[in-house]
Design a protein around this motif. Structure first.
Motif, PDB file in Angstrom:
ATOM      1  N   ARG A 445       0.849  -1.188   0.000  1.00  0.00           N
ATOM      2  CA  ARG A 445       0.000   0.000   0.000  1.00  0.00           C
ATOM      3  C   ARG A 445       0.881   1.234   0.000  1.00  0.00           C
ATOM      4  N   ILE A 446       0.316   2.325  -0.502  1.00  0.00           N
ATOM      5  CA  ILE A 446       1.002   3.614  -0.496  1.00  0.00           C
ATOM      6  C   ILE A 446       0.268   4.511   0.483  1.00  0.00           C
ATOM      7  N   ALA A 447       0.985   5.009   1.461  1.00  0.00           N
ATOM      8  CA  ALA A 447       0.389   5.891   2.463  1.00  0.00           C
ATOM      9  C   ALA A 447       1.039   7.270   2.355  1.00  0.00           C
ATOM     10  N   ASN A 615       9.429  -1.498   4.515  1.00  0.00           N
ATOM     11  CA  ASN A 615       8.989  -0.102   4.543  1.00  0.00           C
ATOM     12  C   ASN A 615       9.864   0.739   3.625  1.00  0.00           C
ATOM     13  N   VAL A 616       9.219   1.549   2.787  1.00  0.00           N
ATOM     14  CA  VAL A 616       9.898   2.432   1.842  1.00  0.00           C
ATOM     15  C   VAL A 616       9.455   3.860   2.120  1.00  0.00           C
ATOM     16  N   VAL A 617      10.402   4.782   2.156  1.00  0.00           N
ATOM     17  CA  VAL A 617      10.082   6.206   2.288  1.00  0.00           C
ATOM     18  C   VAL A 617      10.428   6.892   0.968  1.00  0.00           C
ATOM     19  N   ARG A 648       4.815   8.011   1.401  1.00  0.00           N
ATOM     20  CA  ARG A 648       5.090   9.087   0.452  1.00  0.00           C
ATOM     21  C   ARG A 648       4.978  10.428   1.184  1.00  0.00           C
ATOM     22  N   ILE A 649       6.067  11.167   1.261  1.00  0.00           N
ATOM     23  CA  ILE A 649       6.092  12.435   1.983  1.00  0.00           C
ATOM     24  C   ILE A 649       5.600  13.548   1.058  1.00  0.00           C
ATOM     25  N   ILE A 650       4.490  14.193   1.430  1.00  0.00           N
ATOM     26  CA  ILE A 650       3.841  15.193   0.581  1.00  0.00           C
ATOM     27  C   ILE A 650       3.846  16.544   1.288  1.00  0.00           C
ATOM     28  N   ALA A 651       4.317  17.576   0.598  1.00  0.00           N
ATOM     29  CA  ALA A 651       4.294  18.933   1.153  1.00  0.00           C
ATOM     30  C   ALA A 651       2.892  19.510   1.007  1.00  0.00           C
ATOM     31  N   ALA A 652       2.205  19.685   2.143  1.00  0.00           N
ATOM     32  CA  ALA A 652       0.830  20.175   2.119  1.00  0.00           C
ATOM     33  C   ALA A 652       0.779  21.614   1.625  1.00  0.00           C
ATOM     34  N   GLN A 653      -0.371  21.970   1.019  1.00  0.00           N
ATOM     35  CA  GLN A 653      -0.636  23.331   0.541  1.00  0.00           C
ATOM     36  C   GLN A 653       0.388  23.806  -0.493  1.00  0.00           C
ATOM     37  N   VAL A 659       0.672  17.162  -7.780  1.00  0.00           N
ATOM     38  CA  VAL A 659       1.481  16.211  -8.546  1.00  0.00           C
ATOM     39  C   VAL A 659       1.227  14.786  -8.075  1.00  0.00           C
ATOM     40  N   ALA A 660       1.109  14.578  -6.772  1.00  0.00           N
ATOM     41  CA  ALA A 660       0.812  13.234  -6.250  1.00  0.00           C
ATOM     42  C   ALA A 660      -0.512  12.724  -6.797  1.00  0.00           C
ATOM     43  N   GLU A 661      -1.527  13.594  -6.839  1.00  0.00           N
ATOM     44  CA  GLU A 661      -2.829  13.191  -7.387  1.00  0.00           C
ATOM     45  C   GLU A 661      -2.721  12.833  -8.862  1.00  0.00           C
TER      46      GLU A 661
END
Length: 705
Positions: A445-447, A615-617, A648-653, A659-661
């Motif tokens: 899974r991708i979180a 686990n993958v970051v 997956r580390i996502i920068a909010a706002q 791009v992730a979407e």
């Protein structure tokens, strides 16, 4: 060529104002693009249609660049010309959307054929431009240099002296049996490619395979059922495979054992540089009675008597001469999507070697390996099919043509497309998913982990994003203001939005202003410490972690933080030697105290077995789902015993979220072509363009509130 002609025209005197709409290059482009549009609407996309589409796009791009800087034009004239070019661009975009295979012709690396060059000159002459004749062909300096660099290892010379009568083997040459010629004269390559877009009916793209094989795996290893099926097909006489299993299903083992079953030695294996050592290891594991030699540099340490020769794409130019004469009975190309650009020397060398192997051995074993066969477009199949010998530059080769003739349809028949798709699949496409054939591999899974970019760095990134949106809005408003009278669109003009985004993307490489590429890199740098801190927490709580990043400075920041946290780590980078790379992998896999391996997405995204971790970051986002999947599948593969999670580390706002979407929305492209999905997927996975479209659309919606 267009610019040369235009410079000559201007040197004869100031450009006079055009008073008639049929003067200059734009009317020529308008007529040609309407002809293309008409062909696509009728479903008659021929080779000439494709040539016209490409030429119109190229000349329109050059004309736009000229108009923008022409000092002889008034601002009114400039606006009028750009408006006319916008109309041509809109038709090109809509036409490309209806026949998505045309879009590949717009790629920077797309081949410009002699037919296209001739048509380009004809249109320029018709526009009254002075055009120089095409110069006589001169040797390509790169080709000459490549020939001068070619070497022959000493041990290969010794082998030739020891085997002076190595005559070509034509005993297995395939004979053409078909006597019908229903398809003679039809252009078939485009319909064959199109069949994989039009004829998906829910069935996967996999040839019929036997239940198993009499060949047994070496002691201590187990051949899984799906692997044994491919080996059994080779044992039964099948000799061409596009092995497109999902990553982690053991394609390397299948290839080596298929070669063993087909007695396809000596075997040539062409691979990315980063996996050469891994291939040598796999040879020792799966075919221990065979010897492998790795070609490095000038090949001074090559064993000319080895059964398997492993070489990387980057040094083929030095060795293509002796490899073509070596007498290989089989050839494997790993990560075969690397050869999709047929104009590149890498692809040309691979295709040349494939032809040489077929010339000396009538029916050799040819295997193309790729877990991501459709990174950009269905057109990527073309070079792979040519490598396998299913098609040549212009038409199907006899074996595939026989299958098409037997089906009894032509491209004007609706039933041609499902029959053509199946005919190509039966030539040797093998595509299996983990969920279908390896149920014992745990799920993945991708979180997404959203993080806030605080402080000055976060503010500067958000300011840069607002500045980019402002610049896009300004371009949109200017384009809207110069639109021809009567072409009024209520609300947001989405066609114009896409055109403005394309202009921005095209100009970003030469502009010093903030662009989407630089912004994503800055976001990655800002996330580096946060992502590394999360990896450190995971390592202390759940064990070994694989950390992926795109840029060296992000990797450096991550390793610095891991040092501060007192966690032992190792890394995989693009500038490592093979010895250092192997040592890093062994340390992570075998040393219980090495908690994290920091990996480059480009250097470690293929060819690694890191299933000791679960686990993958993902510290930085890729531009394609394929690259992301390849990274995760270094862990999620045969031998994994626990569920895999990619964090997956996502920068909010920020645009990072968008791009992730977009990556997730494009994830079904390969499934549509090879897994039989009928899900509606957009055309090329141009995430950069789509990100700009989304940014401008959001800005327009916000302004209109």
């Amino acid at each position: 060529m267009a610019r040369r002609g235009q410079r000559t025209q201007r040197s004869q005197g100031p450009q006079r104002r055009r008073v008639l709409d049929n003067e200059g290059i734009i009317p020529q482009l308008a007529r040609a693009v309407r002809e293309v549009e008409h062909d696509v609407q009728r479903g008659k996309v021929t080779g000439l249609t494709r040539t016209k589409f490409q030429v119109v796009a190229l000349l329109a791009r050059e004309e736009r660049a000229r108009v923008k800087v022409d000092p002889a034009m008034s601002e009114g004239q400039r606006a009028e010309e750009l408006k006319r070019l916008d109309g041509i661009g809109t038709i090109l975009a809509k036409t490309g959307a209806r026949a998505s295979t045309l879009l590949a012709l717009l790629d920077e690396g797309a081949e410009i054929t002699w037919e296209a060059r001739d048509l380009m000159r004809d249109m320029q002459r018709a526009a009254g431009m002075a055009v120089e004749d095409e110069p006589e062909e001169t040797p390509d300096p790169e080709v000459v240099a490549s020939q001068e660099r070619q070497v022959v290892p000493r041990s290969v010379l010794s082998r030739r002296l020891a085997n002076p009568f190595m005559a070509p083997d034509f005993s297995l040459t395939q004979k053409r049996t078909s006597t019908t010629h229903r398809l003679a004269g039809w252009e078939l390559i485009e319909p064959l490619l199109e069949s994989f877009e039009r004829a998906a009916d829910g069935s996967g793209a996999c040839m019929p395979l036997p239940e198993g094989s009499t060949l047994r795996a070496p002691i201590g290893l187990e051949l899984m059922k799906h692997q044994a099926a491919v080996v059994g097909a080779a044992e039964a006489g099948h000799r061409t495979f596009l092995l497109a299993d999902e990553p982690g299903l053991g394609k390397t083992a299948q290839s080596l054992l298929a070669a063993q079953a087909a007695d396809a030695f000596p075997l040539l294996v062409v691979v990315p540089n980063v996996v050469k050592t891994n291939w040598a290891r796999e040879v020792q594991r799966w075919t221990p009675t065979r010897t492998a030699t790795i070609v490095n540099g000038n090949g001074d340490d090559v064993d000319g008597y080895a059964d398997i020769v492993v070489i990387n794409y980057e040094i083929l130019d030095r060795h293509v001469g002796w490899l073509g004469d070596f007498g290989f009975r089989g050839m494997v190309v790993d990560e075969a999507h690397f050869i999709k650009n047929k104009t590149s020397q890498r692809s040309q060398h691979v295709l040349h070697l494939a032809d040489q192997v077929r010339l000396r051995t009538g029916n050799p074993l040819m295997i193309a390996l790729t877990g991501t066969p459709l990174i950009n477009d269905i057109e990527d199949f073309r070079a792979i099919w040519q490598f396998l010998g299913w098609i040549d530059e212009k038409k199907p080769r006899p074996a595939l043509m026989d299958r098409l003739e037997e089906a009894g349809h032509t491209p004007i028949d609706r039933l041609f497309y499902p029959a053509a798709r199946q005919a190509v699949i039966d030539m040797g496409i093998v595509r299996r998913r983990k969920v279908d054939v390896a149920a014992d591999i745990p799920a993945r899974r991708i979180a997404d982990i959203p993080v806030e970019l605080d402080g000055e760095v976060g503010r500067s990134i958000r300011d840069a994003e607002r500045e980019l949106a402002r610049r896009l809005l300004q371009r949109y408003d200017m384009a809207l203001a110069t639109r021809r009278a009567g072409a009024v669109v209520a609300g947001i003009d989405h066609d114009l939005v896409r055109q403005v985004a394309a202009w921005e993307r095209e100009d970003s490489s030469s502009s010093s202003e903030e662009n989407v590429f630089g912004m994503m890199r800055r976001i990655g740098q800002a996330k580096a410490v946060l992502a590394a801190d999360y990896a450190a927490q995971l390592a202390r709580n759940v064990g070994k972690v694989v950390f992926f990043a795109k840029h060296v400075d992000v990797m450096d920041a991550a390793e610095e933080l891991l040092d501060k946290r007192g966690l032992r780590h190792t890394s995989i980078r693009g500038n490592q030697s093979a010895k250092a790379r192997t040592a890093a992998i062994d340390a992570f896999v075998n040393d219980p105290d090495v908690a994290v391996i920091v990996c480059s997405l480009t250097a470690a995204g293929v060819g690694l077995n890191l299933q000791v971790a679960s686990n993958v970051v993902l510290a930085e986002l890729s531009w394609t789902d394929a690259e992301q999947t390849q990274a995760i599948d270094r862990v999620h593969r045969i031998g994994q015993e626990t569920p895999v999670t990619a964090w997956r580390i996502i920068a909010a706002q920020t645009i990072d979220t968008r791009v992730a979407e977009l990556i997730d929305s494009k994830a079904g492209l390969a499934a549509r072509a090879l897994d039989g999905s009928d899900e509606e997927i957009g055309s090329s996975v141009d995430i950069q363009l789509e990100a700009l479209v989304a940014l401008l659309t959001d800005a327009l919606a916000e302004r209109d509130r």
